[in-house]
Structure formats: C-alpha cells, structure tokens
Write a protein that holds these residues in place. Structure first.
Motif, PDB file in Angstrom:
ATOM      1  N   ILE A  26       7.392   5.345   5.479  1.00  0.00           N
ATOM      2  CA  ILE A  26       6.014   4.834   5.529  1.00  0.00           C
ATOM      3  C   ILE A  26       5.192   5.365   4.358  1.00  0.00           C
ATOM      4  CG2 ILE A  26       3.863   4.896   6.861  1.00  0.00           C
ATOM      5  CD1 ILE A  26       5.677   4.889   9.400  1.00  0.00           C
ATOM      6  N   ILE A  27       5.342   6.653   4.042  1.00  0.00           N
ATOM      7  CA  ILE A  27       4.640   7.232   2.903  1.00  0.00           C
ATOM      8  C   ILE A  27       5.064   6.519   1.618  1.00  0.00           C
ATOM      9  CG2 ILE A  27       4.371   9.302   1.474  1.00  0.00           C
ATOM     10  CD1 ILE A  27       2.851   9.503   4.059  1.00  0.00           C
ATOM     11  N   ALA A  28       6.361   6.239   1.497  1.00  0.00           N
ATOM     12  CA  ALA A  28       6.887   5.563   0.303  1.00  0.00           C
ATOM     13  C   ALA A  28       6.316   4.150   0.176  1.00  0.00           C
ATOM     14  CB  ALA A  28       8.409   5.519   0.348  1.00  0.00           C
ATOM     15  N   ILE A  29       6.230   3.431   1.293  1.00  0.00           N
ATOM     16  CA  ILE A  29       5.666   2.072   1.277  1.00  0.00           C
ATOM     17  C   ILE A  29       4.212   2.113   0.808  1.00  0.00           C
ATOM     18  CG2 ILE A  29       4.928   0.144   2.734  1.00  0.00           C
ATOM     19  CD1 ILE A  29       7.444   0.674   4.441  1.00  0.00           C
ATOM     20  N   GLY A  30       3.452   3.068   1.353  1.00  0.00           N
ATOM     21  CA  GLY A  30       2.060   3.212   0.945  1.00  0.00           C
ATOM     22  C   GLY A  30       1.936   3.515  -0.537  1.00  0.00           C
ATOM     23  N   ALA A  38      -2.807  -0.521  -8.444  1.00  0.00           N
ATOM     24  CA  ALA A  38      -3.455   0.180  -9.557  1.00  0.00           C
ATOM     25  C   ALA A  38      -2.995  -0.357 -10.909  1.00  0.00           C
ATOM     26  CB  ALA A  38      -3.176   1.676  -9.466  1.00  0.00           C
ATOM     27  N   THR A  39      -1.702  -0.640 -11.053  1.00  0.00           N
ATOM     28  CA  THR A  39      -1.196  -1.153 -12.335  1.00  0.00           C
ATOM     29  C   THR A  39      -1.738  -2.551 -12.620  1.00  0.00           C
ATOM     30  OG1 THR A  39       0.839  -1.873 -11.199  1.00  0.00           O
ATOM     31  CG2 THR A  39       0.913   0.236 -12.361  1.00  0.00           C
ATOM     32  N   SER A 129      -6.535   2.146  -4.547  1.00  0.00           N
ATOM     33  CA  SER A 129      -5.113   2.375  -4.280  1.00  0.00           C
ATOM     34  C   SER A 129      -4.915   3.643  -3.461  1.00  0.00           C
ATOM     35  CB  SER A 129      -4.339   2.489  -5.591  1.00  0.00           C
ATOM     36  OG  SER A 129      -4.386   1.287  -6.309  1.00  0.00           O
ATOM     37  N   LEU A 130      -5.700   4.652  -3.778  1.00  0.00           N
ATOM     38  CA  LEU A 130      -5.594   5.932  -3.074  1.00  0.00           C
ATOM     39  C   LEU A 130      -5.925   5.778  -1.600  1.00  0.00           C
ATOM     40  CD1 LEU A 130      -5.088   8.962  -3.282  1.00  0.00           C
ATOM     41  CD2 LEU A 130      -7.462   9.254  -4.024  1.00  0.00           C
ATOM     42  N   ILE A 131      -7.023   5.110  -1.293  1.00  0.00           N
ATOM     43  CA  ILE A 131      -7.418   4.957   0.115  1.00  0.00           C
ATOM     44  C   ILE A 131      -6.460   4.014   0.852  1.00  0.00           C
ATOM     45  CG2 ILE A 131      -9.016   3.014  -0.166  1.00  0.00           C
ATOM     46  CD1 ILE A 131      -9.542   6.131   2.060  1.00  0.00           C
ATOM     47  N   LEU A 132      -5.867   3.046   0.132  1.00  0.00           N
ATOM     48  CA  LEU A 132      -4.862   2.177   0.761  1.00  0.00           C
ATOM     49  C   LEU A 132      -3.633   2.996   1.144  1.00  0.00           C
ATOM     50  CD1 LEU A 132      -3.752  -0.622   1.544  1.00  0.00           C
ATOM     51  CD2 LEU A 132      -2.931  -0.852  -0.814  1.00  0.00           C
ATOM     52  N   GLY A 133      -3.188   3.861   0.232  1.00  0.00           N
ATOM     53  CA  GLY A 133      -2.050   4.732   0.538  1.00  0.00           C
ATOM     54  C   GLY A 133      -2.332   5.626   1.732  1.00  0.00           C
TER      55      GLY A 133
END
Length: 292
Positions: A26-30, A38-39, A129-133
């Motif tokens: 799950i962490i990896a998907i995020g 971001a890119t 991106s950070l808050i989505l993760g």
C-alpha cells in the motif's frame, strides 16, 4: 461494541523465506501514484520531470529513515530490550509521518540549493503528491490494525459507524472490541486536502502558498484526529507529540504565509527569468533561420 470477525491477513504474499506485507504494498502504491502526479505537474509548469525524479531518489529513502528514527525515538522503551534488528523492521509498521515530512523538507531545501532552483517552486509541485501518498498510506495502518482510536460506544456506532462498510468496521475489531477507525478519518481528510490543493493551484497563487496550505490544513486535521488515537507518541506525560508538532506547524505556516504575501508577487505558474530569456533567444534564433 464487540465483534467476532477475523481480521485481514497482514501478509500479502509469501515466497519461500520472503514475506511481503500489505503495509509495504500500500505504501508503494501511494508512492508510485505520488511520483507520477508530481512528474506530470513538473513537466506542465516547465520544471522538468528529471528534477522530480532526481529529488525522489534522495527524498524517499531519507524520509523513510527519518520517519523511523522519529518513531523509535519516542517509542524507544519497546525497542530497548528487544532484538536490535526490530529497530529497522519498517515493514512491520511503526513510522511517523511527521518524521518523514521533516526529513523530506530538509532534503528539499538542500536539493533546491544544490540544483539552484526555488525551494518553494519544488515544494508547491510536490505538495499535492505528498498528501495523496499520506491518504493512501493510511490504509496500510488499516491492514495492520494500528493508528486506531479508543473503543466505540454502542450509541456512537448506531449514530454513524453502522453505515460504514463492514470490511472496515470488522478490521477495527481487535480482541473482541471495536475501535474508532481514525486511520479512515485521517485518510478522508487527506483526500479532501488533495483535491483542495489541485483546485487551489489552478488559481495560480503566490509561490509557496500551495505547500504552506498543505502544511496548515493537514496539521489542523491531525491535531483533532490525534486526540482520538489510542497509540499516540507522547513527548512529556500526557502531551501528545503530534499535537504539539501540529500546533507549531500551523503557527509557523501562517506566519510564513503572511510574510510571503508581503514580500513576493511571484506566482505558481511564473517561469524563472533565466528560462524566459532562454525561450526568447530560441525564438529569435528561429526567426533568423527563417529569414535566411
């Protein structure tokens, strides 16, 4: 409230001696979705996806290490007498998002200085991106049955939680007791911030405001949600570390916002002067070639 439902297995896959946990998946998907977003945004605003990828190479490992150091520091008693390798067992859970953010921000400041780009420009691009993760990552806590609140009363369950999907509430039954799914509260709040930031940056705000809005709004939600959690890190006595950090972040974020509003008119979509000159020179070269 009590229940008897069996929890979701924390193990995603076992291949011989290798065990892959849902938490890591799950962490990896995020992280993958966050990097992709971001890119794409970096390319859209003219910074270039290479800058983001270079930043991620440093930021991700440093953020994980700092998140673990932060957690172990405040929970050192549970590691002091255990096997030393447990300190490094990130896959079993036990990382603090505030530690990750601190590590990430320090990395971004140094990276921006080395690359000679604006820290605020980089931070504004990365903030959604950070808050989505973070929003996605909280579901890793869900599988691990951690980051939950105290027991739910029958009245509370009947008024709201009975309408939540069964798979969520079943997972919140630990040793026969049903607990508040605070992971869900925070994940929901983070998704709202994510969509809010996407809308906000379309308004072309002053540079730095997207990131600071993320920092302030996340901290507001975290302050209240932390008060419900049963597994908080404590700084002194009953003083919750995350709440103290949240208050300091809110105050600092608002002060910096006010400062930037008075000292800069640079906007999110503004192109640096050097790049403008480069574009003009390229256009002029093109015109000369056409004349020839």
């Amino acid at each position: 409230m009590v229940g008897t439902a069996a929890p979701i297995d924390r193990v995603f896959l076992e291949i011989g001696p290798l065990t892959i946990y849902w938490y890591g998946i799950i962490i990896a998907i995020g992280a993958i979705l966050a990097v992709y977003l971001a890119t794409r945004e970096a390319e859209r605003v003219g910074l270039g996806k290479e800058i983001i990828m270079d930043f991620i190479i440093f930021a991700v490992p440093i953020a994980i290490i700092s998140a673990r150091i932060y957690y172990v520091f405040f929970e050192f008693d549970q590691y002091a007498n255990g096997p030393l390798w447990k300190i490094f067992a990130v896959w079993e859970g036990g990382i603090a998002i505030h530690g990750a953010i601190i590590g990430g921000v320090i990395t971004a400041i140094v990276f921006a200085k080395v690359k000679k780009i604006s820290f605020w420009r980089l931070a504004d691009i990365v903030a959604p991106s950070l808050i989505l993760g973070q929003a996605i990552g909280r579901w890793g806590n869900f599988v691990n049955q951690e980051a939950h609140g105290g027991p739910i009363s029958e009245a509370t369950y009947e008024s709201f939680h009975q309408y939540l999907p069964d798979f969520i509430m079943n997972q919140m039954v630990i040793d026969g007791v049903m607990y508040h799914p605070t992971f869900l509260y925070e994940s929901t709040w983070n998704f709202l911030i994510f969509f809010g930031l996407l809308f906000f940056r379309r308004m072309n705000p002053r540079r730095g405001m997207v990131f600071l809005s993320y920092a302030v709004t996340y901290s507001i939600g975290r302050f209240f949600i932390e008060g419900l959690r049963a597994d908080s890190l404590y700084i002194i006595g009953e003083l919750r570390t995350a709440q103290v950090v949240s208050i300091l972040t809110i105050i600092a974020g608002i002060i910096i916002m006010l400062y930037l509003m008075k000292t800069t008119n640079v906007r999110y979509l503004d192109v640096p002067a050097k790049k403008k000159q480069a574009k003009k020179s390229n256009k002029n070269k093109g015109k000369k070639k056409k004349k020839k």
